[in-house]
Scaffold this motif. Structure first.
Motif, PDB file in Angstrom:
ATOM      1  N   VAL A 328       7.552 -21.653  20.102  1.00  0.00           N
ATOM      2  CA  VAL A 328       7.631 -23.067  19.602  1.00  0.00           C
ATOM      3  C   VAL A 328       8.403 -23.536  20.817  1.00  0.00           C
ATOM      4  O   VAL A 328       9.698 -23.476  20.815  1.00  0.00           O
ATOM      5  CB  VAL A 328       8.202 -23.512  18.411  1.00  0.00           C
ATOM      6  N   GLY A 329       7.970 -24.317  21.769  1.00  0.00           N
ATOM      7  CA  GLY A 329       8.350 -24.611  23.229  1.00  0.00           C
ATOM      8  C   GLY A 329       8.835 -26.070  23.318  1.00  0.00           C
ATOM      9  O   GLY A 329       9.175 -26.634  22.342  1.00  0.00           O
ATOM     10  N   ASN A 330       8.820 -26.344  24.646  1.00  0.00           N
ATOM     11  CA  ASN A 330       9.481 -27.692  24.882  1.00  0.00           C
ATOM     12  C   ASN A 330       8.887 -28.781  24.090  1.00  0.00           C
ATOM     13  O   ASN A 330       7.699 -29.103  24.322  1.00  0.00           O
ATOM     14  CB  ASN A 330       9.165 -27.923  26.452  1.00  0.00           C
ATOM     15  N   PHE A 331       9.644 -29.695  23.626  1.00  0.00           N
ATOM     16  CA  PHE A 331       9.450 -30.802  22.961  1.00  0.00           C
ATOM     17  C   PHE A 331       8.265 -30.738  22.098  1.00  0.00           C
ATOM     18  O   PHE A 331       7.271 -31.423  21.749  1.00  0.00           O
ATOM     19  CB  PHE A 331       9.107 -31.899  24.043  1.00  0.00           C
ATOM     20  N   VAL A 332       8.344 -29.510  21.338  1.00  0.00           N
ATOM     21  CA  VAL A 332       7.283 -29.263  20.082  1.00  0.00           C
ATOM     22  C   VAL A 332       8.249 -29.431  18.784  1.00  0.00           C
ATOM     23  O   VAL A 332       9.198 -29.165  18.423  1.00  0.00           O
ATOM     24  CB  VAL A 332       6.984 -27.860  20.131  1.00  0.00           C
ATOM     25  N   GLU A 333       7.214 -30.385  17.983  1.00  0.00           N
ATOM     26  CA  GLU A 333       7.810 -30.595  16.403  1.00  0.00           C
ATOM     27  C   GLU A 333       7.051 -30.132  15.576  1.00  0.00           C
ATOM     28  O   GLU A 333       5.527 -30.024  15.730  1.00  0.00           O
ATOM     29  CB  GLU A 333       7.900 -32.069  16.200  1.00  0.00           C
ATOM     30  N   VAL A 334       7.375 -29.103  14.534  1.00  0.00           N
ATOM     31  CA  VAL A 334       6.827 -28.595  13.508  1.00  0.00           C
ATOM     32  C   VAL A 334       7.277 -29.037  12.146  1.00  0.00           C
ATOM     33  O   VAL A 334       8.608 -28.882  11.976  1.00  0.00           O
ATOM     34  CB  VAL A 334       6.949 -27.084  13.584  1.00  0.00           C
ATOM     35  N   LYS A 335       6.588 -29.295  11.263  1.00  0.00           N
ATOM     36  CA  LYS A 335       6.680 -29.652   9.925  1.00  0.00           C
ATOM     37  C   LYS A 335       5.818 -29.391   8.922  1.00  0.00           C
ATOM     38  O   LYS A 335       4.730 -29.282   9.101  1.00  0.00           O
ATOM     39  CB  LYS A 335       7.037 -31.112   9.907  1.00  0.00           C
ATOM     40  N   ASN A 336       6.589 -28.482   7.934  1.00  0.00           N
ATOM     41  CA  ASN A 336       5.638 -28.109   6.814  1.00  0.00           C
ATOM     42  C   ASN A 336       4.309 -27.234   7.256  1.00  0.00           C
ATOM     43  O   ASN A 336       3.107 -27.559   7.021  1.00  0.00           O
ATOM     44  CB  ASN A 336       5.274 -29.224   5.789  1.00  0.00           C
ATOM     45  N   ALA A 337       4.574 -26.337   8.229  1.00  0.00           N
ATOM     46  CA  ALA A 337       3.369 -25.788   8.897  1.00  0.00           C
ATOM     47  C   ALA A 337       3.997 -24.151   8.992  1.00  0.00           C
ATOM     48  O   ALA A 337       5.040 -23.866   8.997  1.00  0.00           O
ATOM     49  CB  ALA A 337       3.385 -26.124  10.187  1.00  0.00           C
ATOM     50  N   LEU A 338       2.897 -23.283   8.724  1.00  0.00           N
ATOM     51  CA  LEU A 338       3.105 -22.161   8.891  1.00  0.00           C
ATOM     52  C   LEU A 338       2.640 -21.702  10.260  1.00  0.00           C
ATOM     53  O   LEU A 338       1.367 -21.698  10.508  1.00  0.00           O
ATOM     54  CB  LEU A 338       2.083 -21.272   7.789  1.00  0.00           C
ATOM     55  N   VAL A 339       3.565 -21.126  10.927  1.00  0.00           N
ATOM     56  CA  VAL A 339       2.967 -20.568  12.338  1.00  0.00           C
ATOM     57  C   VAL A 339       3.057 -18.873  12.488  1.00  0.00           C
ATOM     58  O   VAL A 339       4.087 -18.541  12.210  1.00  0.00           O
ATOM     59  CB  VAL A 339       3.860 -21.100  13.587  1.00  0.00           C
TER      60      VAL A 339
END
Length: 451
Positions: A328-339
């Motif tokens: 999960v890189g530069n300026f990435v936002e993750v919310k309530n998610a399965l990666v």
């Protein structure tokens, strides 16, 4: 023998200059009250009683949010610490065991220290008081020991003799005693003093007069730090962060610039984790072994699996679940998610309310359009899917395994496994139009200057 905890949390805390009850001011992302409740967990307390007063509704909510089994009782008048403890008498009427008296504004008493008090109780002492050796004893009450090492008396500084004032073993206020002994002694405490208050510390003299054995246990002075002002709060935060950073490194994590990393009260960091500068951990974060948290990232309410790489400048919000080796890189936002394992979200993307399959690649500028203004909807991205840069995936939608989306596409319908989806207008080239338009604009600008 069973244990119970009474936490005194009724004070207003006027020196905080705040409408918020003092015990609800946060250290490391949690109210001080929660820190104290966590201390009780270390001795497996079967009952937790919180004595509330000022802002009782807010204190009760915070206590029950953390531990729904806690009980909150009300001290309607502030008549001293002995009176405050006595408010828990009815709540503990059916309890048999030892009771620990803790304080909602003293958040750093350790499990080890409370266990030492418990051990002293198990050795036969009826009342056990926690003390500390003060660098500057000042106005602290002194713990006076008898020749046999038992606790003979607690003497307030204003009442101490010159000889007693030389003692630097001081009273923290934390006490342990059997429930029946504690409340029997409190019933005998009077208020014949300048403030007309019932002092908990008086139970030591009463216990000695009754022929009971009293004992003192020592801890580091930093554990007994009380927070009474914003300045104290800042010192408490600094103390917590220093200890948390030290513990993380002792346990096998690398902090390349420790003084710039901030932990929450419940952060869990595995071995061989690397945390780069200026990383902030909010509450409820677990980082598994081998992960790399790169600079200027902010994480809260998330789980990062082994060997994953987060950041730099990434934000993980509550519900983010990052699989083994994912990026999960530069300026990435993750919310309530399965990666999932091996997936890559490397640049400038928002992934919310989604599932990203194993080894999928999410191109720069991709967003999952998860909110329609009323409801949240889910996006599913299959294994080995390739999402072209600047794609907008309008949920609810599924992009299948091994599927692709063309750069700049707006995807509003499911993409079957292995298909390529293009959701953009056809490109049209206007021959010579750009040059003619630019010349026209320049001429208009020149004409305006002449005017």
């Amino acid at each position: 023998m069973s244990n119970a905890v009474i936490i005194l949390a009724a004070g207003k805390g006027t020196r905080m200059q705040s409408d918020l009850p003092k015990v609800l001011h946060a250290v490391a992302g949690a109210p001080m009250l929660v820190h104290t409740m966590r201390s009780g967990e270390g001795i497996d307390a079967q009952r937790t009683i919180v004595v509330a007063g000022h802002g009782a509704d807010l204190v009760e909510k915070a206590a029950l949010d953390y531990n729904p089994d806690a009980q909150v009782v009300l001290q309607t008048e502030q008549l001293g610490t002995g009176h405050a403890v006595d408010q828990a008498r009815t709540a503990l009427s059916d309890f048999e065991g030892d009771v620990f008296i803790l304080y909602g504004d003293t958040p750093f008493i350790t499990h080890k220290t409370l266990q030492s008090m418990k051990n002293k109780r198990d050795s036969g002492a009826s009342v056990v008081v926690l003390g500390f050796t003060a660098a500057n004893a000042g106005g602290y009450g002194r713990l006076i020991l008898a020749d046999d090492g038992s606790l003979d008396a607690i003497v307030e500084a204003k009442d101490a003799t010159p000889e007693q004032l030389k003692v630097n073993f001081c009273n923290s206020g934390v006490i342990c005693a059997p429930r029946d002994v504690l409340f029997d002694l409190i019933a005998k405490v009077g208020n014949d003093n300048a403030n007309g208050e019932y002092y908990l510390t008086d139970i030591v003299a009463l216990a000695r007069d009754a022929g009971m054995t009293c004992a003192a246990v020592s801890c580091d002075e930093s554990e007994t730090m009380g927070v009474n002002s914003r300045v104290d709060l800042a010192v408490a935060e600094s103390t917590f962060q220093f200890n948390a950073r030290h513990a993380a490194m002792i346990n096998g994590a690398t902090l390349t610039a420790p003084e710039t990393v901030f932990f929450a009260y419940d952060t869990i960091i595995g071995r061989d984790v690397i945390v780069e500068p200026n990383v902030v951990f909010g509450p409820d974060v677990t980082i598994e072994s081998g992960a790399n948290i790169r600079a200027f990232s902010h994480l809260e309410g998330c789980h990062v699996s082994k060997d994953a790489i987060i950041g730099p400048y990434a934000r993980l919000r509550p519900g983010a679940e990052i699989g083994d080796g994912a990026k999960v890189g530069n300026f990435v936002e993750v919310k309530n998610a399965l990666v999932a394992e091996g997936a890559k979200l490397n640049h400038l993307s928002y992934i919310g309310d989604a599932e990203v399959g194993k080894d999928a690649n999410i191109g720069a500028g991709t967003i999952t359009c998860n909110y329609d203004g009323v409801f949240k909807h889910k996006t599913i991205i299959g294994e080995r899917a390739f999402i072209g840069s600047n794609s907008a995936l309008v949920a609810p939608v599924r992009v299948g395994d091994d599927a692709m989306t063309g750069s700049g596409s707006v995807i509003t319908h499911d993409v079957p496994d292995g298909d390529l989806a293009l959701g953009r207008a056809k490109q049209v080239n206007k021959v010579g139009f750009a040059l003619r338009l630019m010349n026209k604009l320049k001429a208009a600008k020149a004409a305006k200057k002449k005017d």
